[in-house]
Write a protein that holds these residues in place. Structure first.
Motif, short mmCIF file in Angstrom:
data_model
loop_
_atom_site.label_atom_id
_atom_site.label_comp_id
_atom_site.label_asym_id
_atom_site.label_seq_id
_atom_site.Cartn_x
_atom_site.Cartn_y
_atom_site.Cartn_z
N GLU A 242 0.85 -1.18 0.00
CA GLU A 242 0.00 0.00 0.00
C GLU A 242 0.89 1.23 0.00
OE1 GLU A 242 -1.93 -1.16 3.78
OE2 GLU A 242 -1.33 0.85 4.44
N ALA A 243 0.31 2.36 -0.35
CA ALA A 243 1.08 3.60 -0.41
C ALA A 243 1.73 3.88 0.93
CB ALA A 243 0.17 4.76 -0.80
N GLY A 244 3.00 4.20 0.91
CA GLY A 244 3.71 4.52 2.13
C GLY A 244 4.47 3.36 2.73
N THR A 245 4.22 2.17 2.24
CA THR A 245 4.98 1.02 2.76
C THR A 245 6.25 0.83 1.95
OG1 THR A 245 3.78 -0.55 1.38
CG2 THR A 245 2.91 -0.12 3.58
N ALA A 246 7.20 0.14 2.54
CA ALA A 246 8.50 -0.05 1.88
C ALA A 246 8.38 -1.00 0.71
CB ALA A 246 9.50 -0.59 2.89
N LEU A 247 9.26 -0.81 -0.25
CA LEU A 247 9.33 -1.70 -1.38
C LEU A 247 9.96 -3.02 -0.97
CD1 LEU A 247 10.52 0.74 -4.17
CD2 LEU A 247 8.25 -0.24 -3.91
N ILE A 248 9.41 -4.09 -1.51
CA ILE A 248 9.96 -5.42 -1.31
C ILE A 248 10.48 -5.89 -2.65
CG2 ILE A 248 9.53 -7.78 -0.56
CD1 ILE A 248 7.18 -6.68 1.06
N PHE A 249 11.74 -6.28 -2.69
CA PHE A 249 12.41 -6.60 -3.94
C PHE A 249 12.50 -8.09 -4.18
CE2 PHE A 249 14.07 -2.58 -5.52
CZ PHE A 249 13.90 -1.76 -4.42
N GLY A 250 12.51 -8.47 -5.44
CA GLY A 250 12.81 -9.83 -5.83
C GLY A 250 14.31 -10.04 -5.88
N LYS A 251 14.72 -11.22 -6.36
CA LYS A 251 16.13 -11.58 -6.36
C LYS A 251 16.88 -11.07 -7.58
CE LYS A 251 15.44 -15.63 -3.46
NZ LYS A 251 15.57 -17.11 -3.33
N GLY A 252 16.17 -10.67 -8.60
CA GLY A 252 16.80 -10.02 -9.73
C GLY A 252 17.18 -10.93 -10.88
N THR A 253 17.26 -10.33 -12.05
CA THR A 253 17.76 -10.98 -13.27
C THR A 253 18.98 -10.21 -13.73
OG1 THR A 253 15.62 -11.81 -14.03
CG2 THR A 253 17.30 -11.45 -15.71
#
Lengths: 111, 115
Positions: A94-105
């Motif tokens: 939701e707006a204002g929450t931290a970004l959660i990242f994947g492991k990446g390519t």
């Protein structure tokens, strides 16, 4: 915790080819974003797609989002050597929450 | 517009020593994050500040990690004592509270090596 998986983990292509990378996530989201990270550098925001959107374009980038499958794809058309980097999807619940990242390519584009 | 500033860029310490990282966010950004990025993985959130208050520190190993944000601007992240598994890049990011979405602006990170 990490949100999900990017697929593939690594991708090697020639200049001029298209690169497609996929991202899956686990929870409901507000938005999904893609970031690029050049070696040894911080992350740079590329493009955002809202949860009620299905497709977004920005220059050579095309992002799709399928909330029913909890997945997204990033297409880079006509790749250049300068596109060599790691690409991460990131979500916020939701707006204002931290970004959660994947492991990446990790994308390698050779000339 | 100046970006997110972090220092130092690199740090090598022995296990059980302490270390501190500093971050100066983009001017006017109320939200500040510290992420840990282990080699080959995506960034993992350690702590989120809103002004000088903690919003989320659920993944911060509080027995050894601490963070503060003085006057709602600069922030420091400390590790004491460090373990080998703390070797990682520590990324600071900031975002505008007024945005309807979270677009994070990242610093270049501090690469920590614990030997």
């Amino acid at each position: 915790s990490q949100q999900g998986e990017e697929d593939p983990q690594a991708l090697s292509i020639q200049e001029g080819e298209n690169a497609t990378m996929n991202c899956s996530y686990k929870t409901s989201i507000n938005n999904l974003q893609w970031y690029r990270q050049n070696s040894g550098r911080g992350l740079v925001h590329l493009i955002l797609i809202r949860s009620n959107e299905r497709e977004k374009h920005s220059g050579r980038l095309r992002v799709t989002l399928d909330t029913s499958k909890k997945s997204s794809s990033l297409l880079i058309t006509a790749s250049r050597a300068a596109d060599t980097a790691s690409y991460f999807c990131a979500t916020d619940e939701e707006a204002g929450t931290a970004l959660i990242f994947g492991k990446g390519t990790t994308l390698s584009v050779s000339s | 517009e100046a970006g997110v500033a972090q220092s130092p860029r690199y740090k090598i310490i022995e296990k059980r020593q302490s270390v501190a990282f500093w971050c100066n966010p983009i001017s006017g950004h109320a939200t500040l994050y510290w992420y840990q990025q282990i080699l080959g993985q995506g960034p993992k959130l350690l702590i989120q500040f809103q002004n000088n208050g903690v919003v989320d520190d659920s993944q911060l190993p509080k027995d050894r990690f601490s963070a503060e944000r003085l006057k709602g601007v600069d922030s420091t992240l400390k590790i004491q004592p460090a373990k080998l598994e703390d070797s990682a890049v520590y990324l600071c990011a900031s975002s505008s509270y007024l945005a309807s979405y979270t677009e994070a602006f990242f610093g270049q990170g501090t690469r920590l090596t614990v030997v």
